[in-house]
Enzyme design. Structure first.
Site, mmCIF file in Angstrom:
data_model
loop_
_atom_site.group_PDB
_atom_site.id
_atom_site.type_symbol
_atom_site.label_atom_id
_atom_site.label_comp_id
_atom_site.label_asym_id
_atom_site.label_seq_id
_atom_site.Cartn_x
_atom_site.Cartn_y
_atom_site.Cartn_z
ATOM 1 N N CYS A 82 0.712 -0.977 0.102
ATOM 2 C CA CYS A 82 -0.107 0.114 -0.029
ATOM 3 C C CYS A 82 0.714 1.365 0.068
ATOM 4 C CB CYS A 82 -0.962 0.065 1.283
ATOM 5 S SG CYS A 82 -0.190 0.068 2.796
ATOM 6 N N HIS A 134 -2.252 1.039 7.187
ATOM 7 C CA HIS A 134 -2.547 1.006 5.830
ATOM 8 C C HIS A 134 -3.107 2.322 5.165
ATOM 9 C CE1 HIS A 134 -4.218 -1.249 2.036
ATOM 10 N NE2 HIS A 134 -5.225 -0.343 2.213
ATOM 11 N N HIS A 146 -6.106 1.553 -3.686
ATOM 12 C CA HIS A 146 -5.012 1.155 -2.823
ATOM 13 C C HIS A 146 -4.604 -0.134 -3.067
ATOM 14 C CE1 HIS A 146 -7.946 -1.407 -0.268
ATOM 15 N NE2 HIS A 146 -8.862 -1.113 -1.127
#
Length: 193
Positions: A82, A134, A146
């Site tokens: 990510c 994240h 993402h």
């Protein structure tokens, strides 16, 4: 004789029909039309209404990366995580070099509420963790891009999973933009050696 007359009449009618349906060359699609078609296509795929002011470079970048497999620590088309995806996007789309981990990236942004997110802002999550674990890029309409465990994808902040773990949005701080821009200008490039 009737067969010959019928064949000639049939042949003449085919020629007449071809003359009437002769193709007229269509003008080339203009760049505005092409951009409009691209926006319509990306709108349908990404679930985001692309207005006239949307950053097409952002949406094209995301579209090109969709489906790239996830790999922790990865930073290529063979596999990406990510933060590397976010770093690559910010480099290619916004010409900014940002930090590599989601926590470090968060230190570079001004926190933004979920309702104040704009296209290109960052979204941060605390998934099974007390710290940020994240990051993704906000596209609009509560959708974000993402690198998830399923690979590079577009998800919704309204999804129960992401809604549960959403921490904050973030907008790149002007001071970091200026610092990053000036430091990259000060770096010797291939032409400056």
């Amino acid at each position: 004789m009737k067969k010959l007359a019928l064949a000639i009449a049939l042949f003449m009618s085919v020629l007449a029909a071809q003359a009437q349906t002769k193709s007229v060359p269509t003008p080339a699609v203009e760049s505005d039309d092409q951009e409009s078609l691209a926006k319509d296509y990306l709108s349908q795929i990404m679930g985001v209404a692309l207005s006239a002011t949307s950053n097409m470079k952002l949406f094209n970048f995301v579209h090109d990366w969709i489906g790239t497999p996830y790999r922790f620590g990865g930073s290529s088309r063979k596999g990406i995580d990510c933060s590397a995806f976010t770093k690559q996007l910010y480099s290619d789309v916004f010409n900014l070099t940002i930090r590599r981990s989601s926590r470090d990236i968060f230190s570079m942004v001004n926190p933004v509420g979920k309702d104040d997110l704009k296209e290109g802002d960052l979204v941060f999550f605390k998934i099974h963790s007390r710290s940020i674990s994240h990051v993704g890029i906000y596209l609009g309409n509560n959708r974000f891009a993402h690198a998830s465990s399923r690979g590079v994808a577009i998800s919704s902040l309204d999804d129960a999973y992401y809604s549960r773990y959403f921490y904050k949005g973030g907008r790149m701080l002007e001071s970091f933009k200026n610092e990053l821009t000036s430091s990259s200008a000060d770096q010797p490039g291939p032409d400056n050696n």
